[in-house]
Design a protein around this motif. Structure first.
Motif, PDB file in Angstrom:
ATOM      1  N   UNK A   3       7.823  -0.584   2.997  1.00 20.66           N
ATOM      2  CA  UNK A   3       8.654  -1.247   2.012  1.00 20.66           C
ATOM      3  C   UNK A   3       8.196  -2.683   1.859  1.00 20.66           C
ATOM      4  N   UNK A   4       7.711  -3.027   0.684  1.00 20.30           N
ATOM      5  CA  UNK A   4       7.354  -4.389   0.364  1.00 20.30           C
ATOM      6  C   UNK A   4       8.549  -4.993  -0.354  1.00 20.30           C
ATOM      7  N   UNK A   5       9.018  -6.120   0.104  1.00 19.94           N
ATOM      8  CA  UNK A   5      10.247  -6.682  -0.441  1.00 19.94           C
ATOM      9  C   UNK A   5      10.021  -7.275  -1.827  1.00 19.94           C
ATOM     10  N   UNK A   6       9.306  -8.361  -1.911  1.00 17.57           N
ATOM     11  CA  UNK A   6       9.136  -9.024  -3.193  1.00 17.57           C
ATOM     12  C   UNK A   6       8.083  -8.300  -4.029  1.00 17.57           C
ATOM     13  N   UNK A   7       8.351  -8.195  -5.315  1.00 15.81           N
ATOM     14  CA  UNK A   7       7.372  -7.600  -6.221  1.00 15.81           C
ATOM     15  C   UNK A   7       6.856  -8.634  -7.210  1.00 15.81           C
ATOM     16  N   UNK A   8       7.305  -9.885  -7.076  1.00  9.43           N
ATOM     17  CA  UNK A   8       6.966 -10.904  -8.053  1.00  9.43           C
ATOM     18  C   UNK A   8       5.951 -11.915  -7.539  1.00  9.43           C
ATOM     19  N   UNK A   9       5.409 -11.703  -6.366  1.00  8.37           N
ATOM     20  CA  UNK A   9       4.523 -12.689  -5.767  1.00  8.37           C
ATOM     21  C   UNK A   9       3.079 -12.233  -5.821  1.00  8.37           C
ATOM     22  N   UNK A  10       2.207 -13.186  -6.000  1.00  7.48           N
ATOM     23  CA  UNK A  10       0.784 -12.891  -5.980  1.00  7.48           C
ATOM     24  C   UNK A  10       0.358 -12.713  -4.542  1.00  7.48           C
ATOM     25  N   UNK A  11      -0.163 -11.574  -4.232  1.00  4.53           N
ATOM     26  CA  UNK A  11      -0.591 -11.275  -2.870  1.00  4.53           C
ATOM     27  C   UNK A  11      -2.047 -10.820  -2.894  1.00  4.53           C
ATOM     28  N   UNK A  12      -2.953 -11.740  -2.651  1.00  7.74           N
ATOM     29  CA  UNK A  12      -4.358 -11.332  -2.653  1.00  7.74           C
ATOM     30  C   UNK A  12      -4.663 -10.405  -1.489  1.00  7.74           C
ATOM     31  N   UNK A  13      -5.527  -9.469  -1.723  1.00 13.31           N
ATOM     32  CA  UNK A  13      -5.949  -8.549  -0.669  1.00 13.31           C
ATOM     33  C   UNK A  13      -7.066  -9.217   0.121  1.00 13.31           C
ATOM     34  N   UNK A  14      -6.974  -9.193   1.444  1.00 16.70           N
ATOM     35  CA  UNK A  14      -8.051  -9.783   2.241  1.00 16.70           C
ATOM     36  C   UNK A  14      -9.377  -9.105   1.929  1.00 16.70           C
ATOM     37  N   UNK A  15     -10.461  -9.868   1.938  1.00 13.09           N
ATOM     38  CA  UNK A  15     -11.777  -9.289   1.592  1.00 13.09           C
ATOM     39  C   UNK A  15     -12.171  -8.115   2.482  1.00 13.09           C
ATOM     40  N   UNK A  16     -11.735  -8.114   3.748  1.00 14.19           N
ATOM     41  CA  UNK A  16     -12.136  -7.045   4.665  1.00 14.19           C
ATOM     42  C   UNK A  16     -11.288  -5.788   4.514  1.00 14.19           C
ATOM     43  N   UNK A  17     -10.222  -5.858   3.739  1.00 16.55           N
ATOM     44  CA  UNK A  17      -9.344  -4.697   3.578  1.00 16.55           C
ATOM     45  C   UNK A  17      -9.996  -3.655   2.679  1.00 16.55           C
ATOM     46  N   UNK A  18      -9.704  -2.410   2.954  1.00 11.77           N
ATOM     47  CA  UNK A  18     -10.213  -1.323   2.127  1.00 11.77           C
ATOM     48  C   UNK A  18      -9.358  -1.133   0.881  1.00 11.77           C
ATOM     49  N   UNK A  19      -9.633  -0.075   0.160  1.00 11.96           N
ATOM     50  CA  UNK A  19      -8.862   0.233  -1.050  1.00 11.96           C
ATOM     51  C   UNK A  19      -7.414   0.526  -0.682  1.00 11.96           C
ATOM     52  N   UNK A  20      -6.556   0.389  -1.647  1.00 24.09           N
ATOM     53  CA  UNK A  20      -5.130   0.617  -1.423  1.00 24.09           C
ATOM     54  C   UNK A  20      -4.903   2.037  -0.894  1.00 24.09           C
ATOM     55  N   UNK A  21      -4.008   2.150   0.082  1.00 19.64           N
ATOM     56  CA  UNK A  21      -3.658   3.458   0.633  1.00 19.64           C
ATOM     57  C   UNK A  21      -2.516   4.035  -0.196  1.00 19.64           C
ATOM     58  N   UNK A  22      -2.809   5.123  -0.865  1.00 22.60           N
ATOM     59  CA  UNK A  22      -1.804   5.729  -1.739  1.00 22.60           C
ATOM     60  C   UNK A  22      -0.880   6.629  -0.935  1.00 22.60           C
ATOM     61  N   UNK A  23       0.417   6.613  -1.281  1.00 18.61           N
ATOM     62  CA  UNK A  23       1.342   7.491  -0.558  1.00 18.61           C
ATOM     63  C   UNK A  23       1.039   8.953  -0.850  1.00 18.61           C
ATOM     64  N   UNK A  24       1.307   9.799   0.124  1.00 16.89           N
ATOM     65  CA  UNK A  24       1.138  11.242  -0.063  1.00 16.89           C
ATOM     66  C   UNK A  24       2.472  11.774  -0.553  1.00 16.89           C
ATOM     67  N   UNK A  25       2.541  12.179  -1.817  1.00 20.60           N
ATOM     68  CA  UNK A  25       3.828  12.607  -2.359  1.00 20.60           C
ATOM     69  C   UNK A  25       4.270  13.955  -1.808  1.00 20.60           C
ATOM     70  N   UNK A  26       5.547  14.205  -1.937  1.00 17.09           N
ATOM     71  CA  UNK A  26       6.095  15.507  -1.585  1.00 17.09           C
ATOM     72  C   UNK A  26       5.710  16.498  -2.672  1.00 17.09           C
ATOM     73  N   UNK A  27       5.938  17.797  -2.437  1.00 22.57           N
ATOM     74  CA  UNK A  27       5.600  18.771  -3.474  1.00 22.57           C
ATOM     75  C   UNK A  27       6.649  18.716  -4.596  1.00 22.57           C
ATOM     76  N   UNK A  28       6.360  19.385  -5.695  1.00 19.82           N
ATOM     77  CA  UNK A  28       7.206  19.297  -6.888  1.00 19.82           C
ATOM     78  C   UNK A  28       8.631  19.780  -6.641  1.00 19.82           C
ATOM     79  N   UNK A  29       8.806  20.832  -5.854  1.00 20.97           N
ATOM     80  CA  UNK A  29      10.153  21.335  -5.566  1.00 20.97           C
ATOM     81  C   UNK A  29      10.957  20.335  -4.740  1.00 20.97           C
ATOM     82  N   UNK A  30      10.306  19.721  -3.758  1.00 23.19           N
ATOM     83  CA  UNK A  30      10.999  18.714  -2.946  1.00 23.19           C
ATOM     84  C   UNK A  30      11.335  17.484  -3.780  1.00 23.19           C
ATOM     85  N   UNK A  31      10.406  17.064  -4.656  1.00 18.97           N
ATOM     86  CA  UNK A  31      10.662  15.911  -5.525  1.00 18.97           C
ATOM     87  C   UNK A  31      11.884  16.170  -6.403  1.00 18.97           C
TER      88      UNK A  31
END
Length: 195
Positions: A3-31
């Motif tokens: 959970x990231x609290x603020x959504x209005x702030x500029x947050x640069x990604x550190x140069x050593x960080x990899x690509x964004x980790x995407x959440x693994x969604x639930x299946x369609x029935x669970x959603x």
């Protein structure tokens, strides 16, 4: 789900960080099941069926709405209070039952005459919580609640919720909810509604 609290702030990604980790969604029935649970919960609250709403809560429920403060970039981690910090509410099932009992009394000035409230729940994202081993889901949703009472007493509460839903004998139950309002100061006479 982090959970990231603020959504209005500029947050640069550190140069050593990899690509964004995407959440693994639930299946369609669970959603769909999760969305329908949240919509049904909103309906019960809109209709002031608070006793029925309590049936959707787990015995160990934690229901919080921390206050938020405006922070500089370097202090964003302290934007929302944690457990035990002063907030708008920090409740368990026993205190939620007390709040419901108070609201249902005819002498509760904030609810007599009763307000009309409409909640919209959107942007529902759900992932499994395999670390708990109990089939729980981490759910993030956006809530927008409009409340009108008397002729011109109106309020709007908008923010996002970080929930944990788990399976009970009759279906999903709300085990945890933390509401992060977009406002740092509530300009309302009371915050007695459930989000």
């Amino acid at each position: 789900m982090t959970t990231t609290i603020s959504t209005q702030s500029f947050r640069p990604r550190p140069p050593e960080a990899g690509a964004v980790e995407r959440p693994v969604p639930v299946n369609a029935d669970e959603q769909r099941e999760i969305e329908q649970f949240l919509y049904f919960e909103a309906q019960l609250l809109d209709e002031a069926r608070y006793s029925d709403w309590l049936d959707l809560l787990a015995e160990e429920v934690s229901y919080r709405m921390p206050s938020r403060s405006n922070r500089m970039h370097r202090d964003l981690a302290r934007e929302a209070g944690g457990t035990g910090d002063l907030g708008h509410y920090d409740e368990d099932l026993a205190t939620l039952r007390l709040r419901v009992a108070r609201v249902q009394q005819t002498v509760a000035w904030s609810d007599n005459p009763p307000p009309r409230v409409v909640r919209a729940v959107t942007n529902v994202q759900a992932t499994r919580r395999p670390e708990t081993g109990d089939g729980a889901f981490a759910v993030r949703s956006v809530v927008d609640a409009y409340r009108n009472r008397l002729a011109d007493d109106t309020d709007r509460f908008t923010g996002f919720r970080a929930d944990v839903l788990r399976r009970g004998p009759d279906g999903l139950l709300l085990a945890e909810r933390t509401v992060y309002l977009a406002d740092s100061v509530l300009l309302t006479k009371n915050a007695s509604l459930f989000l």
